[in-house]
Design an enzyme around this catalytic site. Structure first.
Site, short mmCIF file in Angstrom:
data_model
loop_
_atom_site.label_atom_id
_atom_site.label_comp_id
_atom_site.label_asym_id
_atom_site.label_seq_id
_atom_site.Cartn_x
_atom_site.Cartn_y
_atom_site.Cartn_z
N THR A 27 30.36 -19.50 -2.55
CA THR A 27 30.48 -20.75 -3.31
C THR A 27 30.61 -21.96 -2.39
O THR A 27 30.18 -23.06 -2.73
CB THR A 27 31.69 -20.68 -4.25
OG1 THR A 27 31.44 -19.65 -5.19
CG2 THR A 27 31.92 -21.97 -5.00
N TYR A 41 27.06 -22.13 -11.34
CA TYR A 41 26.29 -22.68 -10.22
C TYR A 41 25.66 -21.52 -9.49
O TYR A 41 25.93 -20.35 -9.80
CB TYR A 41 27.23 -23.44 -9.25
CG TYR A 41 28.38 -22.57 -8.80
CD1 TYR A 41 29.56 -22.54 -9.51
CD2 TYR A 41 28.23 -21.74 -7.70
CE1 TYR A 41 30.60 -21.70 -9.13
CE2 TYR A 41 29.27 -20.89 -7.31
CZ TYR A 41 30.45 -20.88 -8.03
OH TYR A 41 31.46 -20.04 -7.66
N THR A 107 34.17 -15.83 -1.98
CA THR A 107 35.57 -15.43 -2.16
C THR A 107 35.72 -14.03 -2.76
O THR A 107 36.78 -13.43 -2.64
CB THR A 107 36.31 -16.44 -3.05
OG1 THR A 107 35.63 -16.54 -4.31
CG2 THR A 107 36.39 -17.80 -2.39
N ASP A 108 34.64 -13.51 -3.36
CA ASP A 108 34.80 -12.23 -4.08
C ASP A 108 35.21 -11.08 -3.18
O ASP A 108 36.03 -10.25 -3.56
CB ASP A 108 33.50 -11.87 -4.82
CG ASP A 108 33.30 -12.71 -6.08
OD1 ASP A 108 34.13 -13.61 -6.33
OD2 ASP A 108 32.32 -12.47 -6.80
N LYS A 180 42.12 -12.17 -3.40
CA LYS A 180 41.73 -13.06 -4.50
C LYS A 180 42.43 -12.57 -5.76
O LYS A 180 42.23 -11.45 -6.21
CB LYS A 180 40.21 -13.03 -4.70
CG LYS A 180 39.71 -14.02 -5.72
CD LYS A 180 38.19 -14.06 -5.78
CE LYS A 180 37.70 -15.15 -6.71
NZ LYS A 180 36.22 -15.23 -6.75
N GLU A 300 55.80 10.06 -7.87
CA GLU A 300 54.74 10.20 -8.89
C GLU A 300 53.92 11.48 -8.68
O GLU A 300 53.58 12.15 -9.62
CB GLU A 300 53.78 9.00 -8.92
CG GLU A 300 54.34 7.76 -9.57
CD GLU A 300 54.46 7.90 -11.07
OE1 GLU A 300 53.86 8.82 -11.65
OE2 GLU A 300 55.19 7.08 -11.67
#
Ligand code: GLU
Length: 343
Positions: A27, A41, A107-108, A180, A300
């Site tokens: 971006t 965009y 950024t992904d 992110k 767990e």
């Protein structure tokens, strides 16, 4: 009379740090149809030279030059591209004429690349990843200041030896655990453990330092790395299908990251499938789909008994990066677990 402004950059270009901006797209290089398009965009449109030319203030703080490594949206990163980028950055930081490197990135998957470089580049020099949440064509675009701050950071002596860094929204985060966490705000990046500091008006301010092994203290080295094994992630949820693990193995995974609920928990009806996966020689690594906290070994699930590994506080996509590097060194569960504790 001399001004008292201690943070004014030096006047001669020789006194300024030499910073290379390696552009990969995202971006921060995006363009929208109108200034109101903050979220709709095309990413990866603007070339690095144009990005640099758009911020004349950069020349006040560093001698900057750009290189276009890729022009992609970061969800399209592959292992091959990670290796290619890593090798180029490694070559750049070996150049005595380079003081720091900035990488512009979508950024992904920025958090995957930042962790990868943090683990494989043997340097004290600052390497700073940066992106933006709004394209440069949008009102209140965040890319300009983010990139300016990243260049400041890459040229800052106090940023040396702190591992690969992420500069977003004025924060300095470690590339290890920056992630992110909001997909639509300029405050998208955070770490469960907080930022290391901030960049404000040409100055880095530090409040913490990373404690995990990185860069010069790492046992991984991009210069000897030829390929990365496949590691795939299976998401945990109510009514999940255990056959998804088999699909990951079929896709060539040498380790399966279980992005489990809560403390990396595994549904009772999926345990046998995961045990069979491990018996076939594929490693099972329990991570959590929860952004914060960390998975506790032998809680767990009996990891010792099943010969499984826990991902500590690494999110599943970061666990995937470390697992791929670790599997290039060892096939031992104990060694893998040691690596997950130390990095
Ligand atoms: N999905 C694109 C990418 O990761 C755009 C998102 C962004 O850069 O913020 O490159």
């Amino acid at each position: 009379m001399a001004t008292a402004c201690a943070q004014t950059p030096a006047a001669t270009s020789a006194a300024k740090p030499n910073v290379v901006i390696v552009a990969t797209g995202g971006t921060i290089a995006g363009a929208g149809a109108t200034s109101a398009n903050s979220a709709t965009y095309q990413a990866a449109k603007v070339p690095v030279d144009k990005l640099i030319a758009g911020i004349p203030e950069l020349s006040n703080v560093a001698n900057v030059r750009g290189e276009q490594a890729f022009q992609i949206a970061s969800e399209s990163f592959t292992n091959e591209k990670l290796l290619q980028l890593g090798k180029r950055v490694s070559a750049l930081v070996k150049d005595p004429g380079v003081d720091g490197v900035v990488i512009t990135h979508g950024t992904d998957t920025l958090e995957e690349t930042s962790f990868f470089l943090n683990l494989v580049i043997r340097t004290e020099k600052p390497i700073v990843l940066v992106g933006s949440m709004r394209p440069g064509t949008a009102m209140s675009a965040d890319g300009m200041l983010n990139l300016y701050n990243a260049v400041v950071l890459a040229g800052t002596p106090s940023a040396r030896g702190k591992g690969v860094l992420v500069a977003m929204n004025d924060d300095i985060l470690t590339g290890r655990d920056a992630a992110k966490r909001i997909n639509i705000k300029t405050s998208a990046f955070a770490s469960a453990w907080g930022p290391l500091g901030m960049v404000v008006e040409n100055q880095a301010y530090w409040f913490r330092a990373p404690v995990k092994r990185h860069t010069t203290q790492s046992e991984f080295d991009i210069d000897t790395l030829q390929s990365l094994p496949e590691v795939h992630i299976v998401y945990g949820y109510g009514n999940m299908a255990p056959t998804l693990y088999d699909a990951a193995v079929k896709a060539g995974a040498k380790a399966v990251i279980h992005a489990g609920t809560g403390n990396g928990s595994v549904p009772d009806y999926a345990v046998e499938t995961l045990r069979r996966v491990r018996s076939s020689g594929i490693h099972v690594i329990r991570a959590s789909r929860i952004a914060d906290g960390f998975v506790i070994r032998n809680s767990e699930q009996p990891d010792d008994k099943y010969d499984w590994v826990v991902a500590h506080d690494l999110n599943p996509q970061k666990a995937k990066i470390l697992a791929a590097l670790a599997l290039g060194k060892t096939n031992s569960t104990a060694e893998l677990q040691r690596i997950f504790w130390e990095y």
